[in-house]
Scaffold this motif. Structure first.
Motif, PDB file in Angstrom:
ATOM      1  N   THR A 291       0.810  -1.216   0.000  1.00 56.22           N
ATOM      2  CA  THR A 291       0.000   0.000   0.000  1.00 56.22           C
ATOM      3  C   THR A 291       0.844   1.267   0.000  1.00 56.22           C
ATOM      4  O   THR A 291       0.573   2.203  -0.754  1.00 56.22           O
ATOM      5  N   GLN A 292       1.871   1.302   0.850  1.00 61.42           N
ATOM      6  CA  GLN A 292       2.646   2.528   0.982  1.00 61.42           C
ATOM      7  C   GLN A 292       4.048   2.244   1.486  1.00 61.42           C
ATOM      8  O   GLN A 292       4.305   1.234   2.127  1.00 61.42           O
ATOM      9  N   MET A 293       4.958   3.145   1.149  1.00 57.30           N
ATOM     10  CA  MET A 293       6.338   3.085   1.605  1.00 57.30           C
ATOM     11  C   MET A 293       6.723   4.442   2.180  1.00 57.30           C
ATOM     12  O   MET A 293       5.978   5.414   2.056  1.00 57.30           O
ATOM     13  N   ARG A 294       7.890   4.486   2.780  1.00 56.82           N
ATOM     14  CA  ARG A 294       8.324   5.689   3.477  1.00 56.82           C
ATOM     15  C   ARG A 294       9.597   6.277   2.862  1.00 56.82           C
ATOM     16  O   ARG A 294      10.438   5.555   2.326  1.00 56.82           O
ATOM     17  N   ARG A 295       9.724   7.577   2.957  1.00 58.68           N
ATOM     18  CA  ARG A 295      10.977   8.278   2.729  1.00 58.68           C
ATOM     19  C   ARG A 295      11.155   9.283   3.868  1.00 58.68           C
ATOM     20  O   ARG A 295      10.182   9.637   4.546  1.00 58.68           O
ATOM     21  N   THR A 296      12.389   9.763   4.053  1.00 60.23           N
ATOM     22  CA  THR A 296      12.660  10.773   5.070  1.00 60.23           C
ATOM     23  C   THR A 296      13.310  11.971   4.391  1.00 60.23           C
ATOM     24  O   THR A 296      14.315  11.808   3.672  1.00 60.23           O
ATOM     25  N   ALA A 297      12.745  13.151   4.583  1.00 61.02           N
ATOM     26  CA  ALA A 297      13.285  14.355   3.955  1.00 61.02           C
ATOM     27  C   ALA A 297      14.670  14.654   4.512  1.00 61.02           C
ATOM     28  O   ALA A 297      14.888  14.598   5.726  1.00 61.02           O
ATOM     29  N   THR A 298      15.593  14.973   3.633  1.00 63.26           N
ATOM     30  CA  THR A 298      16.969  15.270   4.055  1.00 63.26           C
ATOM     31  C   THR A 298      17.210  16.768   4.211  1.00 63.26           C
ATOM     32  O   THR A 298      18.236  17.181   4.759  1.00 63.26           O
ATOM     33  N   GLN A 299      16.279  17.582   3.723  1.00 62.33           N
ATOM     34  CA  GLN A 299      16.405  19.039   3.847  1.00 62.33           C
ATOM     35  C   GLN A 299      15.026  19.675   3.724  1.00 62.33           C
ATOM     36  O   GLN A 299      14.061  19.015   3.347  1.00 62.33           O
ATOM     37  N   ASP A 300      14.933  20.938   4.060  1.00 61.47           N
ATOM     38  CA  ASP A 300      13.666  21.648   3.901  1.00 61.47           C
ATOM     39  C   ASP A 300      13.344  21.749   2.416  1.00 61.47           C
ATOM     40  O   ASP A 300      14.219  22.094   1.601  1.00 61.47           O
ATOM     41  N   ILE A 301      12.088  21.474   2.062  1.00 64.06           N
ATOM     42  CA  ILE A 301      11.722  21.499   0.646  1.00 64.06           C
ATOM     43  C   ILE A 301      10.225  21.707   0.497  1.00 64.06           C
ATOM     44  O   ILE A 301       9.437  21.261   1.349  1.00 64.06           O
ATOM     45  N   ALA A 302       9.816  22.391  -0.558  1.00 60.58           N
ATOM     46  CA  ALA A 302       8.406  22.586  -0.856  1.00 60.58           C
ATOM     47  C   ALA A 302       7.943  21.481  -1.802  1.00 60.58           C
ATOM     48  O   ALA A 302       8.619  21.167  -2.782  1.00 60.58           O
ATOM     49  N   LEU A 303       6.784  20.881  -1.489  1.00 64.28           N
ATOM     50  CA  LEU A 303       6.246  19.811  -2.327  1.00 64.28           C
ATOM     51  C   LEU A 303       4.724  19.865  -2.275  1.00 64.28           C
ATOM     52  O   LEU A 303       4.144  19.845  -1.183  1.00 64.28           O
ATOM     53  N   GLY A 304       4.093  19.934  -3.421  1.00 63.63           N
ATOM     54  CA  GLY A 304       2.636  19.931  -3.467  1.00 63.63           C
ATOM     55  C   GLY A 304       2.006  21.043  -2.652  1.00 63.63           C
ATOM     56  O   GLY A 304       0.947  20.859  -2.051  1.00 63.63           O
ATOM     57  N   GLY A 305       2.671  22.207  -2.600  1.00 63.79           N
ATOM     58  CA  GLY A 305       2.133  23.339  -1.852  1.00 63.79           C
ATOM     59  C   GLY A 305       2.372  23.263  -0.356  1.00 63.79           C
ATOM     60  O   GLY A 305       1.832  24.091   0.395  1.00 63.79           O
ATOM     61  N   GLN A 306       3.167  22.308   0.087  1.00 56.44           N
ATOM     62  CA  GLN A 306       3.450  22.136   1.515  1.00 56.44           C
ATOM     63  C   GLN A 306       4.934  22.371   1.804  1.00 56.44           C
ATOM     64  O   GLN A 306       5.793  22.132   0.944  1.00 56.44           O
ATOM     65  N   ALA A 307       5.217  22.831   3.013  1.00 58.29           N
ATOM     66  CA  ALA A 307       6.603  23.080   3.429  1.00 58.29           C
ATOM     67  C   ALA A 307       7.082  21.909   4.283  1.00 58.29           C
ATOM     68  O   ALA A 307       6.766  21.823   5.475  1.00 58.29           O
ATOM     69  N   ILE A 308       7.831  21.033   3.674  1.00 61.73           N
ATOM     70  CA  ILE A 308       8.358  19.853   4.371  1.00 61.73           C
ATOM     71  C   ILE A 308       9.709  20.208   4.978  1.00 61.73           C
ATOM     72  O   ILE A 308      10.542  20.865   4.345  1.00 61.73           O
ATOM     73  N   LYS A 309       9.938  19.763   6.209  1.00 60.67           N
ATOM     74  CA  LYS A 309      11.172  20.073   6.919  1.00 60.67           C
ATOM     75  C   LYS A 309      12.128  18.875   6.907  1.00 60.67           C
ATOM     76  O   LYS A 309      11.696  17.717   6.815  1.00 60.67           O
ATOM     77  N   ALA A 310      13.403  19.156   7.004  1.00 60.34           N
ATOM     78  CA  ALA A 310      14.409  18.100   7.086  1.00 60.34           C
ATOM     79  C   ALA A 310      14.081  17.172   8.252  1.00 60.34           C
ATOM     80  O   ALA A 310      13.773  17.635   9.349  1.00 60.34           O
ATOM     81  N   GLY A 311      14.123  15.879   7.997  1.00 54.92           N
ATOM     82  CA  GLY A 311      13.822  14.894   9.025  1.00 54.92           C
ATOM     83  C   GLY A 311      12.376  14.454   9.055  1.00 54.92           C
ATOM     84  O   GLY A 311      12.034  13.487   9.745  1.00 54.92           O
ATOM     85  N   ASP A 312      11.495  15.127   8.309  1.00 53.19           N
ATOM     86  CA  ASP A 312      10.075  14.760   8.306  1.00 53.19           C
ATOM     87  C   ASP A 312       9.854  13.397   7.649  1.00 53.19           C
ATOM     88  O   ASP A 312      10.541  13.010   6.698  1.00 53.19           O
ATOM     89  N   LYS A 313       8.859  12.696   8.159  1.00 56.08           N
ATOM     90  CA  LYS A 313       8.438  11.405   7.611  1.00 56.08           C
ATOM     91  C   LYS A 313       7.499  11.648   6.430  1.00 56.08           C
ATOM     92  O   LYS A 313       6.534  12.409   6.543  1.00 56.08           O
ATOM     93  N   VAL A 314       7.810  11.008   5.303  1.00 59.67           N
ATOM     94  CA  VAL A 314       7.022  11.165   4.086  1.00 59.67           C
ATOM     95  C   VAL A 314       6.519   9.795   3.649  1.00 59.67           C
ATOM     96  O   VAL A 314       7.309   8.860   3.489  1.00 59.67           O
TER      97      VAL A 314
END
Length: 412
Positions: A291-314
């Protein structure tokens, strides 16, 4: 973080009665990337449910790591991630990932996989022969589970006399995520340990009598001139075993469920067996195995109109993405075995096998097994329909079916 109004995608209860299609549609309408709470673990996450956004994450491993916290969506202690999960290619980042993948790839090239078709068809005919005269069967264990397990065990060099033991081990590892089953995370770890011990014995056999199969290919491989360690081999053995077995079993079971729910489409394929190959893509699109897998953000980044922070679970929700109306049309929620006839690139657009560096290395093998089994069973198990309640695996990771009793009119 304020509580998300939608159900937690990392709660097994969300999937207790099967895939929550309507919930996922609502999520896609809310946006391609959503901020979600997980009260169970206390770890919030970003749910990626847009096709374009999932592709971006998958194709940029430097920004979204598989290694930092593993590619598995559940939470695990960091030492387990560092010292156990790091041995499998699914949890590796470049450049090590490409080097190890090159070794495994040799065993799964389309040219090599195509040579297995004749043997697969013999097995498939025998599987159908065993249930056809009865006019009924428990489809998951008696049909769907058979060929994938036989195929992967043969390719790994495991004697079929040990098939039942591996069936139990893989079930224990997968069902350990299902609170309804009489298994636990500890049971899953014990089963994994048994598989590792078995793999190490195979490695010893290969040293004495070299094998020309996946096991031999892995053990003879090297990374930068250094041979693959037996520990790395053992964990890759488990990954290939579970991935090659469970994924195809799940898609085959879900595909049969969908065909029974759409008897007109089942009848169409029975009358037009040359269309089964194209129908396999729709079966793969409509219900992904994982169904789903995980990634971990390595830096602050904008994606799909959202502000993802380094270390966030994706979280990459492959099932939601496979129903993205922007890609598959306004009828994306509908199951249609003729979809590929009007969408020639359907096979390239579905994300059941992922995309990018972690695109499923066994995809060609899975497609071949599905094609062979459906080509053999559809003409012979006529007018199939369920005879009892379908039991789903209560898991947010594996989109599996535990039991699906069916009856049918036996074909020739």
């Amino acid at each position: 973080m304020s509580e998300c109004p939608f159900a937690n995608l990392l709660n097994p209860d969300t999937y207790a009665k099967g895939m929550p299609y309507e919930l996922l549609r609502q999520l896609r309408q809310a946006g391609p990337v959503l901020k979600m709470d997980d009260p169970i673990t206390g770890v919030p996450y970003w749910a990626v449910v847009g096709h374009k956004e999932l592709d971006y994450v998958s194709k940029n491993p430097a920004l979204f790591s598989s290694a930092l916290r593993s590619s598995f969506p559940m939470e695990h202690p960091q030492d387990m991630v560092d010292f156990i999960f790091s041995h499998t290619i699914i949890n590796m980042d470049p450049p090590r990932h490409q080097k190890v993948r090159r070794i495994v790839h040799e065993a799964f090239t389309p040219k090599r996989v195509d040579t297995y078709e004749a043997a697969f068809r013999v097995h498939a005919k025998r599987i159908i022969d065993a249930v056809s005269p009865r006019g009924e069967c428990e489809f998951v264990e008696e049909v769907a589970a058979e060929l994938p397990l036989i195929a992967i065990l043969e390719l790994l060099g495991v004697p079929l006399t040990d098939r039942k033991q591996f069936f139990e081990w893989t079930n224990t590892m997968i069902y350990a995520d299902d609170p309804d089953m009489a298994t636990s995370e500890e049971d899953g770890q014990i089963a994994a340990g048994e598989c590792i011990n078995y793999a190490l014995k195979l490695a010893e056999q290969h040293r004495l009598n070299p094998m020309n199969n996946i096991t031999g290919t892995l053990l003879d491989g090297d990374v930068d001139g250094v041979p693959i360690s037996e520990e790395d081999f053992a964990w890759m053995f488990i990954l290939i075993l579970v991935g090659g077995n469970e994924s195809t079993r799940t898609v085959m079971s879900q595909g049969m469920r969908l065909l029974m729910e759409h008897p007109d489409q089942l009848a169409y394929l029975a009358a037009n067996p040359d269309k089964i190959a194209a129908a396999v893509d729709e079966i793969l699109r409509y219900n992904t195995a994982f169904t789903q897998m995980r990634r971990t953000a390595t830096q602050d980044i904008a994606l799909g109109g959202q502000a993802i922070k380094a270390g966030d679970k994706v979280i990459l929700h492959y099932h939601a993405v496979n129903h993205d109306e922007a890609v598959f049309g306004d009828d994306a929620m509908q199951f249609d075995v003729r979809r590929a006839e009007r969408m020639p690139k359907l096979g390239q657009q579905l994300r059941s096998f992922g995309i990018g560096q972690h695109f499923c290395i066994g995809s060609h093998l899975a497609r071949l097994e599905l094609l062979v089994m459906f080509e053999e069973l559809i003409p012979r198990l006529r007018n199939a329909q369920p005879t009892g309640e379908i039991e789903y695996i209560r898991s947010y990771f594996v989109n599996g079916i535990k039991k699906m009793p069916i009856r049918f009119d036996a074909g020739l």
